[in-house]
Scaffold this active site. Structure first.
Site, PDB file in Angstrom:
ATOM      1  N   LYS A  99      38.336  47.981  28.957  1.00  0.00           N
ATOM      2  CA  LYS A  99      37.889  47.446  27.665  1.00  0.00           C
ATOM      3  C   LYS A  99      39.120  47.088  26.843  1.00  0.00           C
ATOM      4  O   LYS A  99      40.150  47.752  26.944  1.00  0.00           O
ATOM      5  CB  LYS A  99      37.074  48.493  26.902  1.00  0.00           C
ATOM      6  CG  LYS A  99      35.762  48.834  27.563  1.00  0.00           C
ATOM      7  CD  LYS A  99      34.999  49.855  26.763  1.00  0.00           C
ATOM      8  CE  LYS A  99      33.710  50.198  27.481  1.00  0.00           C
ATOM      9  NZ  LYS A  99      32.980  51.265  26.821  1.00  0.00           N
TER      10      LYS A  99
ATOM     11  N   HIS B 192      27.105  44.960  48.569  1.00  0.00           N
ATOM     12  CA  HIS B 192      25.890  45.246  49.337  1.00  0.00           C
ATOM     13  C   HIS B 192      24.675  45.126  48.418  1.00  0.00           C
ATOM     14  O   HIS B 192      24.717  45.504  47.250  1.00  0.00           O
ATOM     15  CB  HIS B 192      25.933  46.672  49.902  1.00  0.00           C
ATOM     16  CG  HIS B 192      26.932  46.845  50.994  1.00  0.00           C
ATOM     17  ND1 HIS B 192      26.759  46.332  52.258  1.00  0.00           N
ATOM     18  CD2 HIS B 192      28.127  47.486  51.012  1.00  0.00           C
ATOM     19  CE1 HIS B 192      27.792  46.648  53.006  1.00  0.00           C
ATOM     20  NE2 HIS B 192      28.648  47.350  52.276  1.00  0.00           N
TER      21      HIS B 192
END
Length: 167
Positions: free
Chosen positions: A147, A81
């Protein structure tokens, strides 16, 4: 396994690969689906792709390399959005971002990949991770956000690759 579950499993093994091949923009070879799996018509699949419960949403382009494997409950989301539009909390427009996944990538269970990222060749993504930034080649990554915390033994990886030892 009971008879009903066996029939459902056999149906799913045939139905979902068929549906994926009919929906995807392209595929190079074998597609396996061990659970409910859905792709978009902007999805490009390599050869020997294995979904065990994958859902893809959005209008961004999704490119998945050869020898890809995913655990159950994985998602790739490529449309978001627009929160900077003319309404709050968001307007009626969407922002589309592409996803690229290299060859020989393995996703653990319940991994979410957000648009705009590239996952490098040979990477492994830990179960339950949210990938919202690029992951380098041969990285083992996990967390929120995912990560790299370790790397494969690259010499071993490339030796197996040169010997064409793919699962």
């Amino acid at each position: 396994m009971g008879l009903i579950n066996k029939v459902k499993f056999e149906f799913a093994k045939k139905y979902y690969p068929y549906k994926i091949k009919r929906t995807a923009a392209s595929y190079k070879g074998r597609v396996y689906a061990g659970g409910k799996s859905y792709v978009t018509n902007n999805t490009h699949l390599g050869s020997n792709v294995c979904f065990n419960g994958m859902s893809m949403f959005g209008n961004g382009i999704i490119t998945i390399g050869d020898n890809f494997h995913s655990g159950p409950g994985c998602q790739i989301i490529t449309s978001f959005h627009n929160y900077e539009g003319s309404y709050i909390p968001y307007d009626k427009t969407f922002i589309d971002k592409n996803v690229t996944i290299g060859d020989n990538v393995w996703l653990g269970n319940n991994v979410i990949i957000l648009g705009g990222v590239t996952i490098g060749e040979g990477a492994i993504i830990q179960a339950g991770s949210v990938v919202c930034m690029d992951i380098p080649d041969c990285a083992i990554a996990g967390g929120h956000p995912a990560k790299a915390f370790k790397y494969r033994d690259k010499e071993h990886y490339y030796k197996l690759k040169s010997e064409r030892k793919f699962h």
